[in-house]
Write a protein that holds these residues in place. Structure first.
Motif, PDB file in Angstrom:
ATOM      1  N   CYS A  72       0.783  -1.206   0.211  1.00 51.02           N
ATOM      2  CA  CYS A  72       0.009  -0.211  -0.019  1.00 51.02           C
ATOM      3  C   CYS A  72       0.827   1.132  -0.067  1.00 51.02           C
ATOM      4  O   CYS A  72       0.482   2.238  -0.121  1.00 51.02           O
ATOM      5  CB  CYS A  72      -1.118  -0.061   1.332  1.00 51.02           C
ATOM      6  N   ASP A  73       2.021   1.163   0.380  1.00 50.09           N
ATOM      7  CA  ASP A  73       2.811   2.350   0.503  1.00 50.09           C
ATOM      8  C   ASP A  73       3.351   2.812  -0.992  1.00 50.09           C
ATOM      9  O   ASP A  73       4.269   1.827  -1.505  1.00 50.09           O
ATOM     10  CB  ASP A  73       4.160   2.154   1.629  1.00 50.09           C
ATOM     11  N   ALA A  74       3.219   3.795  -1.134  1.00 52.83           N
ATOM     12  CA  ALA A  74       3.523   4.171  -2.819  1.00 52.83           C
ATOM     13  C   ALA A  74       4.833   4.013  -3.046  1.00 52.83           C
ATOM     14  O   ALA A  74       5.608   3.742  -4.257  1.00 52.83           O
ATOM     15  CB  ALA A  74       3.123   5.308  -3.233  1.00 52.83           C
ATOM     16  N   ALA A  75       5.879   4.567  -2.241  1.00 47.16           N
ATOM     17  CA  ALA A  75       7.329   4.685  -2.554  1.00 47.16           C
ATOM     18  C   ALA A  75       7.994   3.298  -2.283  1.00 47.16           C
ATOM     19  O   ALA A  75       8.815   2.964  -3.311  1.00 47.16           O
ATOM     20  CB  ALA A  75       8.055   5.710  -1.206  1.00 47.16           C
ATOM     21  N   ARG A  76       7.451   2.501  -1.423  1.00 46.32           N
ATOM     22  CA  ARG A  76       7.953   1.113  -1.376  1.00 46.32           C
ATOM     23  C   ARG A  76       7.443   0.256  -2.613  1.00 46.32           C
ATOM     24  O   ARG A  76       8.229  -0.408  -3.056  1.00 46.32           O
ATOM     25  CB  ARG A  76       7.270   0.362   0.022  1.00 46.32           C
ATOM     26  N   ALA A  77       6.222   0.424  -2.981  1.00 53.30           N
ATOM     27  CA  ALA A  77       5.567  -0.190  -4.234  1.00 53.30           C
ATOM     28  C   ALA A  77       6.667   0.309  -5.535  1.00 53.30           C
ATOM     29  O   ALA A  77       6.823  -0.673  -6.294  1.00 53.30           O
ATOM     30  CB  ALA A  77       4.175   0.212  -4.611  1.00 53.30           C
ATOM     31  N   GLY A  98      -2.033  -0.865  -3.267  1.00 52.15           N
ATOM     32  CA  GLY A  98      -3.163  -0.447  -2.596  1.00 52.15           C
ATOM     33  C   GLY A  98      -3.442  -1.283  -1.397  1.00 52.15           C
ATOM     34  O   GLY A  98      -2.604  -2.032  -0.666  1.00 52.15           O
ATOM     35  N   ASP A  99      -4.500  -1.128  -0.926  1.00 53.35           N
ATOM     36  CA  ASP A  99      -4.704  -1.582   0.616  1.00 53.35           C
ATOM     37  C   ASP A  99      -5.319  -3.039   0.267  1.00 53.35           C
ATOM     38  O   ASP A  99      -6.328  -3.508  -0.400  1.00 53.35           O
ATOM     39  CB  ASP A  99      -6.156  -1.032   1.358  1.00 53.35           C
ATOM     40  N   ALA A 100      -4.516  -3.955   1.061  1.00 51.87           N
ATOM     41  CA  ALA A 100      -4.802  -5.172   0.937  1.00 51.87           C
ATOM     42  C   ALA A 100      -6.479  -5.651   1.029  1.00 51.87           C
ATOM     43  O   ALA A 100      -6.839  -6.489   0.328  1.00 51.87           O
ATOM     44  CB  ALA A 100      -3.858  -6.210   1.869  1.00 51.87           C
ATOM     45  N   ALA A 101      -6.929  -4.908   1.980  1.00 44.17           N
ATOM     46  CA  ALA A 101      -8.363  -5.388   2.235  1.00 44.17           C
ATOM     47  C   ALA A 101      -9.032  -5.347   0.915  1.00 44.17           C
ATOM     48  O   ALA A 101     -10.421  -5.807   0.673  1.00 44.17           O
ATOM     49  CB  ALA A 101      -9.013  -4.644   3.550  1.00 44.17           C
TER      50      ALA A 101
HETATM   51  C1  LIG Z   1       6.781  -6.290   7.316  1.00 46.46           C
HETATM   52  S1  LIG Z   1       6.789  -5.198   5.950  1.00 46.46           S
HETATM   53  C2  LIG Z   1       6.993  -6.434   4.481  1.00 46.46           C
HETATM   54  C3  LIG Z   1       8.337  -6.893   4.446  1.00 46.46           C
HETATM   55  C4  LIG Z   1       8.240  -7.818   2.969  1.00 46.46           C
HETATM   56  N1  LIG Z   1       7.327  -8.905   2.926  1.00 46.46           N
HETATM   57  C5  LIG Z   1       9.627  -8.342   3.000  1.00 46.46           C
HETATM   58  O1  LIG Z   1       9.900  -9.567   3.527  1.00 46.46           O
HETATM   59  O2  LIG Z   1      10.628  -7.805   2.281  1.00 46.46           O
HETATM   60  C6  LIG Z   1       4.965  -4.970   5.688  1.00 46.46           C
HETATM   61  C7  LIG Z   1       4.557  -4.200   4.576  1.00 46.46           C
HETATM   62  O3  LIG Z   1       3.229  -4.127   4.865  1.00 46.46           O
HETATM   63  C8  LIG Z   1       2.649  -2.770   3.973  1.00 46.46           C
HETATM   64  N2  LIG Z   1       1.187  -2.778   4.603  1.00 46.46           N
HETATM   65  C9  LIG Z   1       0.805  -2.209   5.605  1.00 46.46           C
HETATM   66  N3  LIG Z   1      -0.557  -2.115   5.546  1.00 46.46           N
HETATM   67  C10 LIG Z   1      -1.004  -2.411   4.475  1.00 46.46           C
HETATM   68  C11 LIG Z   1      -2.283  -2.756   3.841  1.00 46.46           C
HETATM   69  N4  LIG Z   1      -3.371  -2.493   4.404  1.00 46.46           N
HETATM   70  N5  LIG Z   1      -2.203  -3.312   2.430  1.00 46.46           N
HETATM   71  C12 LIG Z   1      -1.061  -3.656   1.858  1.00 46.46           C
HETATM   72  N6  LIG Z   1       0.097  -3.620   2.536  1.00 46.46           N
HETATM   73  C13 LIG Z   1       0.154  -2.890   3.605  1.00 46.46           C
HETATM   74  C14 LIG Z   1       3.709  -1.994   4.659  1.00 46.46           C
HETATM   75  O4  LIG Z   1       3.700  -0.907   4.047  1.00 46.46           O
HETATM   76  C15 LIG Z   1       4.894  -2.692   4.574  1.00 46.46           C
HETATM   77  O5  LIG Z   1       5.694  -2.190   3.430  1.00 46.46           O
END
Ligand SMILES: C[S@@+](CC[C@H](N)C(=O)[O-])C[C@H]1O[C@@H](n2cnc3c(N)ncnc32)[C@H](O)[C@@H]1O
Length: 196
Positions: A72-77, A98-101
């Motif tokens: 969901c985080d744009a920079a990380r995506a 986007g939001d996983a939900a």
């Molecule tokens: C623990 S990190 C993931 C690390 C990754 N799985 C790895 O092994 O490199 C959790 C991630 O979940 C994302 N995240 C948090 N809430 C979310 C949501 N509602 N939907 C999608 N992604 C979400 C965060 O932005 C974060 O990057």
């Protein structure tokens, strides 16, 4: 697979992510996941909470799977997309930003492996979709389910709510007749559930 056998660029990216406290799977957790990928040879993988896609890249580099990553985080995506390009994986990796939900209900099933590593308080909510999306015999990996020993011990006051969410999630996993679950003390705890 031993992590020293990973592409050295990926090892360096993981080290950099850890330095800046960007989340990625713990070394021992990733080693376990990669061994699982090598033995089970999944064709379809889903990662929920993919961050910069480093674990996604590792899974893809030791398999010929197709992978869907949700972040969901744009920079990380954006960095995840860069990393897929860097390793020549863009044909096998689909990033859903986007939001996983909101994204999970739109996905079609048939996954052999799901790595659930998104927001811990949402794990319970995601479980019905994870089960729907997982093939029989497929594996659901839920990360960080022991959280610094708090889940089985006494959490700090501020973390009680979070820990209660995880405890309830574990109760659901362990009482689900369609799942066979084992809790591994890897990293901050990894639940391994096989879809019966
Ligand atoms: C623990 S990190 C993931 C690390 C990754 N799985 C790895 O092994 O490199 C959790 C991630 O979940 C994302 N995240 C948090 N809430 C979310 C949501 N509602 N939907 C999608 N992604 C979400 C965060 O932005 C974060 O990057």
């Amino acid at each position: 697979m031993n992590l020293s056998e990973l592409d050295s660029r990926l090892v360096a990216l993981r080290e950099k992510a850890k330095e800046v406290r960007d989340p990625t799977a713990a070394d021992e957790t990733l080693e376990y996941i990669l061994r699982l990928v090598e033995t089970r040879k999944p064709q379809k993988i889903l990662e929920i909470g993919a961050a910069e896609g480093l674990t996604s890249c590792a899974m893809l580099l030791c398999s010929d799977a197709q992978l869907t990553a949700i972040e969901c985080d744009a920079a990380r995506a954006a960095r995840a997309r860069e990393h897929f390009r860097l390793f020549g994986l863009e044909q096998r990796a689909a990033l859903c930003e986007g939001d996983a939900a909101e994204i999970l209900p739109m996905l079609e099933g048939g996954y052999d492996l799901i790595f659930l590593d998104g927001p811990k308080v949402q794990y319970r909510k995601y479980l019905p979709d994870c089960k729907r999306l997982l093939k029989r015999g497929g594996v659901l990996l839920s990360d960080d389910i022991l959280l610094f020993g708090w889940v089985r011990g006494e959490p700090p006051k501020k973390r009680r709510m979070l820990v209660e969410h995880i405890r309830e999630y574990l109760r659901l996993l362990e009482s689900d007749a369609e799942l066979q679950t084992e809790i591994l003390e890897l990293g901050e705890g990894l639940a391994v559930s096989i879809r019966l």
